[in-house]
Write an enzyme that holds these catalytic residues in place. Structure first.
Site, PDB file in Angstrom:
ATOM      1  N   ASP A 254      35.437  40.785  50.206  1.00  0.00           N
ATOM      2  CA  ASP A 254      34.540  41.087  49.075  1.00  0.00           C
ATOM      3  C   ASP A 254      34.922  40.200  47.879  1.00  0.00           C
ATOM      4  O   ASP A 254      35.347  40.707  46.851  1.00  0.00           O
ATOM      5  CB  ASP A 254      34.624  42.578  48.704  1.00  0.00           C
TER       6      ASP A 254
ATOM      7  N   HIS B  66      47.477  40.824  46.438  1.00  0.00           N
ATOM      8  CA  HIS B  66      47.178  41.788  47.512  1.00  0.00           C
ATOM      9  C   HIS B  66      46.647  41.094  48.778  1.00  0.00           C
ATOM     10  O   HIS B  66      47.229  41.186  49.850  1.00  0.00           O
ATOM     11  CB  HIS B  66      46.114  42.789  47.044  1.00  0.00           C
TER      12      HIS B  66
END
Ligand code: BDR
Ligand code: CA
Length: 307
Positions: A10, A240
């Site tokens: 995303d 991340h």
């Protein structure tokens, strides 16, 4: 030996870093990108994924995925974290290519059949497409060599709420289905990704060594670092999604706990991942530690070698 990889994404600033990292990694054979809502809408994610692939010189399929969660109504995209168009201060990009006709879940199923036992799927957004692929094909979970999930945490709590990590929060039912699927799931959660950080000087070094793509990442990073200044109380940002990509190919840089993972699907703690003894749910590998310097330096050195 290279790892055949599809990234479900995303994009998102750390997604962009992850995709560029995968493009630069000699031990990764990137076979495609699938897109999902989360940091941005699915339309924006698809456009950004096409742009990032083109910019990195990758000729790979991009398949558009789900635009909403399985059960809950969609949350607003995380524009505060990633910028209005997902890539920090960059304006809406205009890629020349288009997504393939096949929807993401179908593409994932077909690729897992074609590369049976060899395909790693790395999910760095909400797990809606992965859950849809599992529902579509009862063999999908087993056909994948591993499904590496950036999301959740064992002991580290949440980031979007006190309890929940953002990717799991955006579609907790999909996450529960993936953790329950019996696939070889590897969870790279906040327990480790919070420890792998890039400082402004890491981004400057990368931009110095690799002015074109490293420079672009540095430009995007200003927005991300600014967000972390407000919440993280440190000078830099958590890597991340890039950390999850490293885990796909260098698992020995991490320490894992064998545990089942349940996901809270309602109430105040919605999106929380709960480690529990296997029984109701099967055991997966959840990262609980990492060789922080090794992962950091690997990211740094490979990003610095971008074109
Ligand atoms: C995850 O949420 C998104 O903001 C990031 O791209 C990453 O995938 C971290 O919690
Ligand atoms: Ca992401």
């Amino acid at each position: 030996m290279t790892t055949k990889l599809i990234i479900d994404t995303d994009p998102g600033i750390d997604d962009a870093i992850a995709i560029f990292y995968a493009a630069a990694a000699p031990d990764i054979d990137l076979l495609g990108l699938t897109t999902v809502f989360g940091n941005v809408t699915t339309d924006q994610a698809t456009r950004n994924a096409l742009y990032l692939a083109e910019t990195a010189g990758l000729t790979i399929p991009v398949a558009r995925g789900a635009h909403k969660p399985m059960v809950i109504p969609p949350h607003k995209p995380s524009l505060r974290v990633h910028g209005d168009e997902g890539l920090g201060p960059l304006p809406a990009p205009a890629p020349t290519g288009q997504a393939i006709d096949q929807p993401a879940a179908e593409f994932l199923v077909e690729m897992a059949q074609k590369h049976k036992g060899e395909l790693t799927v790395c999910a760095i957004g909400p797990l809606t497409n992965i859950a849809a692929a599992i529902q579509k094909d009862p063999y999908f979970a087993k056909n994948c060599a591993q499904i590496v999930v950036m999301g959740g945490s064992v002991d580290a709590g949440g980031n979007i709420t006190r309890h929940a990590e953002a990717n799991i929060y955006h579609d907790p039912h999909a996450a529960q289905l993936v953790f329950a699927s019996g696939a070889n799931v590897v969870m790279i959660g906040l327990d480790v990704t919070h420890k792998i950080r890039f400082s402004p000087s890491d981004f400057s070094n990368v931009a110095w060594e690799a002015p074109r793509l490293g420079g672009l990442l540095q430009e995007m990073s200003y927005h991300y670092i600014k967000f972390y200044e407000t919440v993280g109380k440190f000078d830099g940002c958590s890597m991340h999604d890039p950390t999850a990509i490293v885990a796909c190919v260098q698992p020995d840089a991490f320490a894992f706990r064998r545990t089942a993972i349940d996901v809270v699907t309602q109430g105040e703690a919605i999106g929380k991942t709960v480690a529990e003894p296997p029984g109701v749910y099967p055991a997966i590998n959840a990262a609980v530690g990492a060789d922080v310097d090794r992962v950091h330096d690997l990211l740094h050195d490979r990003l610095a070698r971008l074109p």
